[in-house]
Design a protein around this motif. Structure first.
Motif, PDB file in Angstrom:
ATOM      1  N   ALA A   1       0.460  -0.974   0.190  1.00 37.88           N
ATOM      2  CA  ALA A   1       0.026  -0.161   0.348  1.00 37.88           C
ATOM      3  C   ALA A   1       0.582   1.445   0.379  1.00 37.88           C
ATOM      4  O   ALA A   1       0.883   2.173  -0.863  1.00 37.88           O
ATOM      5  CB  ALA A   1      -1.298   0.244   1.070  1.00 37.88           C
ATOM      6  N   HIS A   2       1.825   1.341   0.569  1.00 33.42           N
ATOM      7  CA  HIS A   2       3.168   2.438   0.993  1.00 33.42           C
ATOM      8  C   HIS A   2       3.070   2.530  -0.386  1.00 33.42           C
ATOM      9  O   HIS A   2       3.854   3.619  -0.985  1.00 33.42           O
ATOM     10  CB  HIS A   2       4.267   2.230   1.826  1.00 33.42           C
ATOM     11  CG  HIS A   2       5.121   3.172   2.567  1.00 33.42           C
ATOM     12  ND1 HIS A   2       4.495   3.913   2.751  1.00 33.42           N
ATOM     13  CD2 HIS A   2       6.343   3.508   1.665  1.00 33.42           C
ATOM     14  CE1 HIS A   2       5.562   5.151   3.198  1.00 33.42           C
ATOM     15  NE2 HIS A   2       6.322   4.174   2.572  1.00 33.42           N
ATOM     16  N   ALA A   3       3.742   1.617  -1.082  1.00 33.32           N
ATOM     17  CA  ALA A   3       4.531   1.645  -2.133  1.00 33.32           C
ATOM     18  C   ALA A   3       3.219   1.942  -3.225  1.00 33.32           C
ATOM     19  O   ALA A   3       3.955   3.315  -4.736  1.00 33.32           O
ATOM     20  CB  ALA A   3       4.854   0.533  -3.023  1.00 33.32           C
ATOM     21  N   LEU A   4       1.867   2.126  -3.815  1.00 31.30           N
ATOM     22  CA  LEU A   4       1.267   2.506  -4.619  1.00 31.30           C
ATOM     23  C   LEU A   4       0.518   3.538  -3.922  1.00 31.30           C
ATOM     24  O   LEU A   4      -0.666   4.307  -4.643  1.00 31.30           O
ATOM     25  CB  LEU A   4       0.214   1.171  -4.431  1.00 31.30           C
ATOM     26  CG  LEU A   4       0.452   0.124  -4.996  1.00 31.30           C
ATOM     27  CD1 LEU A   4      -0.332  -1.523  -5.278  1.00 31.30           C
ATOM     28  CD2 LEU A   4       1.345   0.329  -6.687  1.00 31.30           C
ATOM     29  N   ASP A   5       0.376   4.116  -2.387  1.00 36.33           N
ATOM     30  CA  ASP A   5      -0.111   4.763  -2.027  1.00 36.33           C
ATOM     31  C   ASP A   5      -1.310   4.371  -2.238  1.00 36.33           C
ATOM     32  O   ASP A   5      -2.717   5.456  -2.912  1.00 36.33           O
ATOM     33  CB  ASP A   5       0.229   6.199  -3.033  1.00 36.33           C
ATOM     34  CG  ASP A   5      -0.651   7.559  -1.548  1.00 36.33           C
ATOM     35  OD1 ASP A   5      -1.252   7.171  -1.386  1.00 36.33           O
ATOM     36  OD2 ASP A   5      -0.996   8.433  -2.687  1.00 36.33           O
ATOM     37  N   ALA A   6      -2.267   3.099  -1.679  1.00 38.05           N
ATOM     38  CA  ALA A   6      -3.515   2.990  -2.067  1.00 38.05           C
ATOM     39  C   ALA A   6      -4.092   2.807  -0.564  1.00 38.05           C
ATOM     40  O   ALA A   6      -3.217   2.126   0.613  1.00 38.05           O
ATOM     41  CB  ALA A   6      -3.334   1.606  -2.923  1.00 38.05           C
ATOM     42  N   SER A   7      -4.904   1.958  -0.365  1.00 36.22           N
ATOM     43  CA  SER A   7      -5.887   1.527   0.544  1.00 36.22           C
ATOM     44  C   SER A   7      -4.529   0.208   1.079  1.00 36.22           C
ATOM     45  O   SER A   7      -4.448  -0.913   0.826  1.00 36.22           O
ATOM     46  CB  SER A   7      -7.120   0.708   0.481  1.00 36.22           C
ATOM     47  OG  SER A   7      -7.297  -0.634   1.386  1.00 36.22           O
ATOM     48  N   ILE A   8      -4.466   0.740   2.852  1.00 34.39           N
ATOM     49  CA  ILE A   8      -3.899  -0.232   3.556  1.00 34.39           C
ATOM     50  C   ILE A   8      -4.598  -2.113   3.973  1.00 34.39           C
ATOM     51  O   ILE A   8      -4.472  -2.633   3.135  1.00 34.39           O
ATOM     52  CB  ILE A   8      -2.994   0.116   4.715  1.00 34.39           C
ATOM     53  CG1 ILE A   8      -2.482   0.685   4.768  1.00 34.39           C
ATOM     54  CG2 ILE A   8      -2.948  -1.347   5.204  1.00 34.39           C
ATOM     55  CD1 ILE A   8      -2.087   1.776   5.818  1.00 34.39           C
TER      56      ILE A   8
END
Lengths: 388, 370
Positions: B250-257
């Motif tokens: 999620a951190h890498a994609l800046d998406a929902s954890i």
């Protein structure tokens, strides 16, 4: 009422939403029938959740929010999820329910990752994709409904064309295979039709609740009939009626979201069917049980009276009600049973609370006793033993 | 790694392990879909609880919502017991109706309360570090960590106390009932734990992803072991791994954890399907291939043994003849002979094949076994 009809016909938004809801109800109900009969109810749930990444991916790849593009994406993901579920069940020892739940949640999670990714990277252009979570019926436009109707109509047509084969698939797969029908291909086709039925409803009802549109009308229709054709028709009708009334209710009452309202109406239809359907319904069952219990009580009292009469060697001998009371367990109901028997002309009250058999009653009691093998047939009537 | 990042991962791991423990028994008892039903159907309970307590963290809300979960289980059983509807259809009707009720309650009173359907359904782990648990003016860490820690503790305690009973009721419900272990009560106790865990986890990971965490790690562990205790341990480990992997995805994609955690759970399961030591697709494929070769070498040895020291030996014991006699393709026959020669069971002498002593043993052993 007239106002409502007027609104339905001439208010563009309401008419569009109602038509959309009717379409998804008809298609979902019709094809859901097969899902419910084949024990695939929850597959519908998994497919609808799994559609989310397909929608997001379709948007990511094409940048288009055309309903047909998103629906194709959703259908693709639904088919992939179905294949993965079947593959996992066949290739590993993981059970069907685990595979369903896992793929449902994993695909949904992937969809969520993609949606949030789009949200944060593609800016405002993603607006509208969220609608697929819970559905946004109010946002339906004419073109959406036309797409839904075209896809749904095609799916229903395909179901009608393969009617006999799908019926075989649902009820006796092995027999169908022995007749040389390609059951596996038919299975794939029918499941694909189910995917289509689910996909066309996602925009209106959302991925979370779409499974109810597939399951509920069919489960309700099942209670009213034992015939496949009638069940498909009824399920489609229940789906359409629930869809339209849910749409109308949510349009007339503020802050009443369409999808959940449709699902609640469907829940009501299921409840009514479970309770009130003739033959299978719970109320019907209860009434039948009661009627049977009463008949059994009457017959037992009549037989008791007959037994007493036989003991006294006089069929018209009157006996005290308390004796009859003592002979069976439901003492307080003996009197009622006797009154009913008297109304049928089988017993008569000789004196206060004293009862005797009438001629008709004696005949009937004798007949009953023979039916239940309580007395041996009279010796004179019995056939003589065959001579060797 | 910053402190909030560490805290998020800690909460994620605790959630995953707390979910994995009851999940083991859910999948073994073939009730995985009940986690789906319960996690959706607690919504109205959460909403009503929220109206009363006006706080998502209140223990009262958790209890109210968990009761809704039990209500779902009871309703499904009630509908199923009429025998008018199959179990799967009963589940598929009951939970959407309850969920709809929750969504409508939120929509009707959305103006009055700060509660969003998205929050309940999807959760947002990234906010966990901002909601602190304080006592006596001391900051004791994220509130979610405490809530989930309590759920984890409860699940672990239940498992420890009733491990034997759960095991028996799961694998032999009939015997458990005969011995007086009340599988029915145990069933409801397990369902209570599932509800309680789902309710505690929803504001961190959302109700649907609870399903991924309850079913995914145990299903993965199920492919790796045959022992219940090991399965429980592996589930917890897989859950934790998926949680941390999910966080960084999620951190890498800046998406929902939460979504990424579910995705990672799926990836780990996929890896187990492919690469599990014994049951994995690759392991089974390799085993089958190994068996094919070993069987072919045995066949070759037996064939040579049959014709050893006979007049036809000159004709029979040649590579080319194997095509005719054993029905092998030329290339396959060549490879079998090559492998057998390498393993020292046969020798080549000017195109003729001869059994060695070890080869003779192989052939005799194989014949003896049949």
């Amino acid at each position: 009422m007239i106002d409502l009809l007027h609104e339905l016909l001439f208010n563009y938004t309401l008419r569009t939403v109602a038509l959309g809801a009717a379409t998804l109800g008809i298609v979902g109900g019709g094809l859901g029938t097969y899902a419910v009969l084949r024990g695939q109810s929850l597959l519908g749930d998994a497919i609808s959740h799994a559609a989310l990444p397909g929608i997001a991916l379709a948007f990511l790849l094409t940048g288009s929010k055309e309903p047909i593009v998103l629906m194709l994406g959703a259908a693709g993901a639904g088919v992939v999820a179905t294949l993965v579920i079947l593959g996992v069940t066949e290739a590993t020892r993981v059970k069907y329910d685990s595979a369903l739940a896992l793929m449902l949640a994993v695909f949904f999670g992937l969809g969520l990752v993609l949606l949030t990714y789009i949200q944060r990277h593609a800016g405002a252009s993603q607006a509208g994709l969220d609608a697929f979570l819970f559905g946004q019926a109010a946002a339906l436009v004419e073109r959406d409904v036309i797409t839904m109707a075209a896809l749904g109509g095609a799916a229903l047509l395909a179901m009608a064309l393969g009617w006999k084969e799908f019926k075989l698939l649902a009820f006796d797969r092995d027999f169908g295979a022995s007749l040389g029908f390609p059951m596996r291909s038919l299975d794939v086709v029918l499941t694909t039709l189910l995917v289509v039925a689910i996909v066309i409803g996602l925009q209106t009802v959302g991925v979370v609740l779409m499974s109810a549109v597939i399951i509920a009308p069919a489960a309700a229709a099942r209670q009213w009939t034992d015939r496949l054709g009638v069940m498909v028709g009824l399920a489609a009708a229940f789906g359409a009626v629930s869809g339209v009334s849910g749409a109308v209710a949510s349009a007339s009452i503020s802050n009443l979201p369409t999808g959940p309202t449709i699902v609640l109406v469907m829940g009501g239809v299921v409840t009514l069917s479970l309770l009130g359907a003739p033959n299978r319904g719970l109320l019907w069952q209860a009434w039948r049980d009661r009627r049977n219990a009463r008949r059994l009580r009457r017959e037992t009292v009549l037989l008791d009276l007959y037994a007493l009469a036989v003991k006294h060697d006089r069929l018209d001998h009157a006996h005290e009600e308390s004796v009859l009371d003592a002979m069976n367990a439901w003492t307080d109901r003996t009197h009622r049973a006797l009154r009913q028997l008297a109304a049928d002309g089988l017993v008569a009250e000789a004196a206060d609370r004293h009862w005797r058999l009438t001629d008709a009653g004696a005949t009937r009691a004798h007949q009953l006793a023979e039916e239940r093998h309580l007395v041996p047939p009279p010796a004179s009537e019995a056939e003589p033993p065959p001579a060797d | 790694m910053t402190l909030p990042q560490l805290e998020i991962q800690l909460v994620a791991v605790v959630v995953a392990v707390a979910c994995a423990l009851p999940g083991v028994f859910l999948i073994l008892r073939r009730m995985a879909m009940m986690s789906d039903a319960i996690s959706h159907a607690i919504l109205p309970g959460i909403v009503v609880g929220f109206f009363i307590t006006e706080s998502l963290g209140s223990p009262l809300l958790i209890v109210a919502a968990a009761l809704t979960g039990l209500l779902t289980v009871a309703l499904v059983e009630l509908v199923e017991r009429t025998k008018l509807v199959k179990e799967d259809a009963a589940i598929g009707i009951v939970f959407p109706v309850l969920f709809s009720l929750g969504v409508i309650l939120i929509a009707r009173y959305a103006g009055d309360v700060h509660l969003d359907t998205d929050v309940v359904l999807l959760g947002e782990l990234a906010f966990a570090p901002f909601d602190r648990f304080t006592a006596f003016g001391l900051d004791l860490g994220p509130r979610a960590l405490w809530v989930m820690g309590a759920a984890l503790g409860l699940n672990a305690l239940f498992l420890a106390l009733f491990y034997k009973e759960l095991k028996l009721a799961t694998f032999d419900a009939g015997l458990a009932a005969t011995l007086g272990f009340m599988p029915g009560a145990l069933h409801y106790a397990l369902m209570s734990l599932v509800s309680l865990t789902a309710v505690s986890a929803f504001d961190a990971v959302g109700s649907i992803l609870v399903v991924a965490l309850m079913v995914g790690p145990p299903a993965t562990a199920y492919l790796l072991t045959d022992r219940l205790a090991v399965m429980v341990g592996l589930s917890a480990g897989t859950g934790a791994l998926g949680a941390i992997g999910g966080y960084w995805l999620a951190h890498a994609l800046d998406a929902s954890i939460a979504g990424a955690m579910a995705t990672m759970t799926g990836v780990l399961f996929g890896a187990a399907v492919l690469f599990a030591p014994e049951r994995g697709v690759v392991a089974r494929w390799r085993r089958r291939r190994r068996q094919t070769w070993r069987f072919a070498e045995q066949m070759l040895a037996i064939h040579l043994l049959q014709h050893e020291n006979t007049p036809e030996a000159e004709r029979e014991c040649r590579v080319g003849h194997l095509q005719e006699h054993l029905g092998w393709a030329a290339s396959f026959a060549e490879r079998v002979v090559h492998r057998a020669a390498r393993h020292g069971t046969i020798e080549r002498q000017n195109g003729r094949l001869r059994l060695t002593d070890p080869g003779r043993t192989v052939a005799e052993d194989a014949l003896e076994r049949t």
